[in-house]
Write an enzyme that holds these catalytic residues in place. Structure first.
Site, mmCIF file in Angstrom:
data_model
loop_
_atom_site.group_PDB
_atom_site.id
_atom_site.type_symbol
_atom_site.label_atom_id
_atom_site.label_comp_id
_atom_site.label_asym_id
_atom_site.label_seq_id
_atom_site.Cartn_x
_atom_site.Cartn_y
_atom_site.Cartn_z
ATOM 1 N N ASN A 12 0.871 -1.170 0.000
ATOM 2 C CA ASN A 12 0.000 0.000 0.000
ATOM 3 C C ASN A 12 0.909 1.222 0.000
ATOM 4 O OD1 ASN A 12 -1.816 2.019 0.420
ATOM 5 N ND2 ASN A 12 -2.624 1.237 2.362
ATOM 6 N N LYS A 14 0.120 4.187 -0.279
ATOM 7 C CA LYS A 14 -0.562 5.347 0.317
ATOM 8 C C LYS A 14 -0.318 6.577 -0.558
ATOM 9 C CE LYS A 14 -0.394 3.024 4.742
ATOM 10 N NZ LYS A 14 -0.367 3.103 6.206
ATOM 11 N N HIS A 96 -9.638 0.849 4.761
ATOM 12 C CA HIS A 96 -8.347 1.048 5.430
ATOM 13 C C HIS A 96 -8.529 1.968 6.634
ATOM 14 C CE1 HIS A 96 -4.258 2.341 6.218
ATOM 15 N NE2 HIS A 96 -3.900 1.200 5.669
ATOM 16 N N GLU A 98 -6.954 4.425 7.636
ATOM 17 C CA GLU A 98 -6.850 5.865 7.351
ATOM 18 C C GLU A 98 -8.136 6.385 6.713
ATOM 19 O OE1 GLU A 98 -3.116 5.282 5.417
ATOM 20 O OE2 GLU A 98 -2.334 4.717 7.386
ATOM 21 N N GLU A 166 -5.480 -5.243 10.218
ATOM 22 C CA GLU A 166 -4.464 -4.224 10.446
ATOM 23 C C GLU A 166 -4.773 -3.492 11.750
ATOM 24 O OE1 GLU A 166 -2.397 -2.871 6.686
ATOM 25 O OE2 GLU A 166 -4.318 -1.859 6.606
ATOM 26 N N GLY A 172 2.197 2.156 10.796
ATOM 27 C CA GLY A 172 3.098 3.305 10.701
ATOM 28 C C GLY A 172 3.792 3.658 11.999
ATOM 29 N N SER A 212 3.295 -2.215 10.206
ATOM 30 C CA SER A 212 4.745 -2.198 10.447
ATOM 31 C C SER A 212 5.438 -3.513 10.089
ATOM 32 C CB SER A 212 5.046 -1.808 11.901
ATOM 33 O OG SER A 212 4.567 -0.501 12.159
HETATM 34 P P1 13P Z 1 2.845 0.294 7.619
HETATM 35 O O1 13P Z 1 3.397 -0.963 7.035
HETATM 36 O O2 13P Z 1 3.569 1.541 7.144
HETATM 37 O O3 13P Z 1 2.717 0.226 9.106
HETATM 38 O O4 13P Z 1 1.356 0.466 7.037
HETATM 39 C C1 13P Z 1 0.502 -0.617 7.095
HETATM 40 C C2 13P Z 1 -0.698 -0.303 6.317
HETATM 41 O O5 13P Z 1 -1.472 0.567 6.666
HETATM 42 C C3 13P Z 1 -0.920 -1.044 5.074
HETATM 43 O O6 13P Z 1 -2.181 -0.813 4.563
#
Ligand code: 13P
Length: 249
Positions: A12, A14, A96, A98, A166, A172, A212
């Site tokens: 992802n 982002k 997701h 976010e 997740e 993150g 992560s």
């Molecule tokens: P990270 O791997 O940066 O923690 O993000 C995970 C994520 O949100 C994947 O969709």
């Protein structure tokens, strides 16, 4: 992971990268030796979906990171599954954390997006996960089961769905869930699917972990029986993503 479930690794990206840096990343992925029996999908920013699909080797899938719940109309700034498919892109990431927590998307809206995306023929990576206070409050199961129910209520064909667990506190933050923490939730989700959908779906649906994941943490996570792959944020923008794709022994 079960031998009947193909390992699935999603990146992802982002809201990161530009044509130059993503082009370089794509060149690295195209040249890499990837496990042939692992499904790989890269989630590109909407504006770069076409670019990514054109440059990325056909053996690697591409995903949008969001979409809207109807095919077209007066919805300024939105993208429909039909448009995503028109760019040759076959997947979408929905729900997701976010989208849920930065943009305030409700379970109801996520469910509508899941239903419409599947009806339009996209594969859906459906994300769920608890926040830190929910984990600390002992309600992780309740939260992820409720999120999964809304998704399940909108799915007819589970063969096009990958469930991504997740935990929000792991995204993150550099705080990867331990293999035991991931396995525990994945196993409970599979049990939930068995009770509430069917045994066949529980056995066949890929449940992937995100939060992560790094080259250093992926192998032990991948060794857990109910961890069928990953959804990777930060590390999917680095050559390390190749190690994560190849994590399954
Ligand atoms: P990270 O791997 O940066 O923690 O993000 C995970 C994520 O949100 C994947 O969709």
């Amino acid at each position: 992971m079960s031998p009947t479930r193909t390992f699935f690794v999603g990146g992802n990206w982002k809201m990161n990268g530009d044509k130059k840096s993503l082009g370089e990343l794509i060149d690295i992925l195209n040249a890499a030796k990837l496990h042939a029996d692992t499904d790989v999908v890269c989630g590109a920013p909407t504006i770069y979906l076409d670019f990514t699909r054109q440059k990325l080797d056909a053996k690697i899938g591409v995903a949008a990171q969001n979409c809207y719940k109807v095919a077209k109309g007066a919805f300024t700034g939105e993208t429909s599954p039909a448009m995503i498919k028109d760019c040759g892109v076959n997947w979408v990431i929905l729900g997701h954390s976010e989208r849920r927590h930065v943009f305030g998307e409700s379970d109801e809206l996520i469910g509508q997006k899941v239903a419409h995306s599947l009806a339009e023929g996209l594969g859906v990576i459906a994300c769920i996960g608890e926040k830190l206070d929910e984990r600390e409050g002992g309600i992780t199961d309740k939260v992820v089961f409720a999120q999964t129910k809304v998704i399940a209520d909108n799915v007819k064909d589970w063969s096009k769905v990958v469930l991504a667990y997740e935990p929000v506190w792991a995204i993150g933050t550099g705080k990867t869930a331990t293999p035991q923490q991931a396995q525990e939730v994945h196993e409970k989700l599979r049990q939930w699917l068995k009770t509430n959908v069917s045994e066949a779906v529980a056995k066949s649906v890929r449940i992937i972990y995100g939060g992560s994941v790094t080259g250093a943490t992926c192998k032990e996570l991948a060794s857990q029986p109910d961890v069928d792959g990953f959804l990777v944020g930060g590390a999917s923008l680095k050559p390390e993503f190749i190690d994560i794709i190849n994590a399954k022994q």
